[in-house]
Design a protein around this motif. Sequence first.
Motif, mmCIF file in Angstrom:
data_model
loop_
_atom_site.group_PDB
_atom_site.id
_atom_site.type_symbol
_atom_site.label_atom_id
_atom_site.label_comp_id
_atom_site.label_asym_id
_atom_site.label_seq_id
_atom_site.Cartn_x
_atom_site.Cartn_y
_atom_site.Cartn_z
ATOM 1 N N ARG A 19 0.826 -1.214 0.000
ATOM 2 C CA ARG A 19 0.000 0.000 0.000
ATOM 3 C C ARG A 19 0.859 1.264 0.000
ATOM 4 O O ARG A 19 0.508 2.268 -0.609
ATOM 5 C CB ARG A 19 -0.878 0.032 1.240
ATOM 6 C CG ARG A 19 -2.309 -0.226 1.098
ATOM 7 C CD ARG A 19 -3.014 0.542 0.034
ATOM 8 N NE ARG A 19 -4.249 -0.154 -0.204
ATOM 9 C CZ ARG A 19 -4.883 -0.183 -1.346
ATOM 10 N NH1 ARG A 19 -4.431 0.454 -2.374
ATOM 11 N NH2 ARG A 19 -5.981 -0.848 -1.477
ATOM 12 N N ARG A 159 -5.660 3.940 4.845
ATOM 13 C CA ARG A 159 -5.149 5.307 4.704
ATOM 14 C C ARG A 159 -5.916 6.274 5.591
ATOM 15 O O ARG A 159 -7.107 6.122 5.813
ATOM 16 C CB ARG A 159 -5.256 5.751 3.250
ATOM 17 C CG ARG A 159 -4.332 4.960 2.361
ATOM 18 C CD ARG A 159 -4.245 5.570 1.005
ATOM 19 N NE ARG A 159 -3.345 4.768 0.190
ATOM 20 C CZ ARG A 159 -3.483 4.609 -1.098
ATOM 21 N NH1 ARG A 159 -4.484 5.190 -1.733
ATOM 22 N NH2 ARG A 159 -2.633 3.869 -1.763
ATOM 23 N N THR A 178 -0.364 6.158 5.244
ATOM 24 C CA THR A 178 -0.730 4.781 4.937
ATOM 25 C C THR A 178 -0.272 3.929 6.105
ATOM 26 O O THR A 178 0.878 4.046 6.542
ATOM 27 C CB THR A 178 -0.062 4.308 3.627
ATOM 28 O OG1 THR A 178 -0.483 5.176 2.574
ATOM 29 C CG2 THR A 178 -0.451 2.876 3.301
#
Length: 188
Positions: A19, A159, A178
Motif C-alpha cells: 500500500r 489510509r 498509509t
Amino acid sequence: MTAPAPFGPREFQLVLLRRMADHQPDLAEDARHELSASLADLREANRRWQAMVRAPRGRGSLRRYRSVLGEPELTLKRRVGDLECDALLWPVPLWPDLRFEVTAAPGGAVWNEWLVRAPGTAGPELTSVTALRPWSCTVDEVARAFPPARPMEGSAPTRWALALTDPATGERHVAEFTWGLFQRLLPG
C-alpha cells in the motif's frame, strides 16, 4: 506441490509496503530489497493476506494478527471515550523506532490498526510542514504538532488524512498516511 511458507512478520511487512508503494514507490522498493523480497514475493504476500482477511470462516482480526506476528511485545490499556480497550504492539524490523499497534475493544473486536512510535522513543521535531518527510512520523505525531489538525477520510481502508495549517506560513495542507505512517503532503 509444496506447501506455502508460513505467513509471518516478513510477509506482513510486505503487505504494509504494498500500500505504501502507491505514494512512495522508491522507499517501498528499497525496503523490499532490505527484506530480500522479489516483486512476486510482495504480490504473493498481499494475495495471501487478502485471502486471510476475506476468508468466510477465517480468524477474527485480532487472532489473525497474533497468528502472523506472534505474541505482542507490549499490551497497554487505553481509554477511548468511556470505554477501556487494549493496545497491542508488535515490533516492525523495517522501522525499528515504530510498532504496529492494534487497538481492540473488550471481547477482541479490532477498532484500529496502524504504525505508532515505540514507547520511550523520540519522534522527529515537527515545527513546520517542511519538517514532514515521508515515513518519518505517524498520524498521532503530526496531529499533536499541528493543532487543531482535523481528521479526514482516507482514500483507502489503510489510509488516513489530516487537514492542518502550517504555523509558520498559515498555509493549509492535507497530510496523507498509509498504515499510520506519513506518506505525502498536499495543498489544502
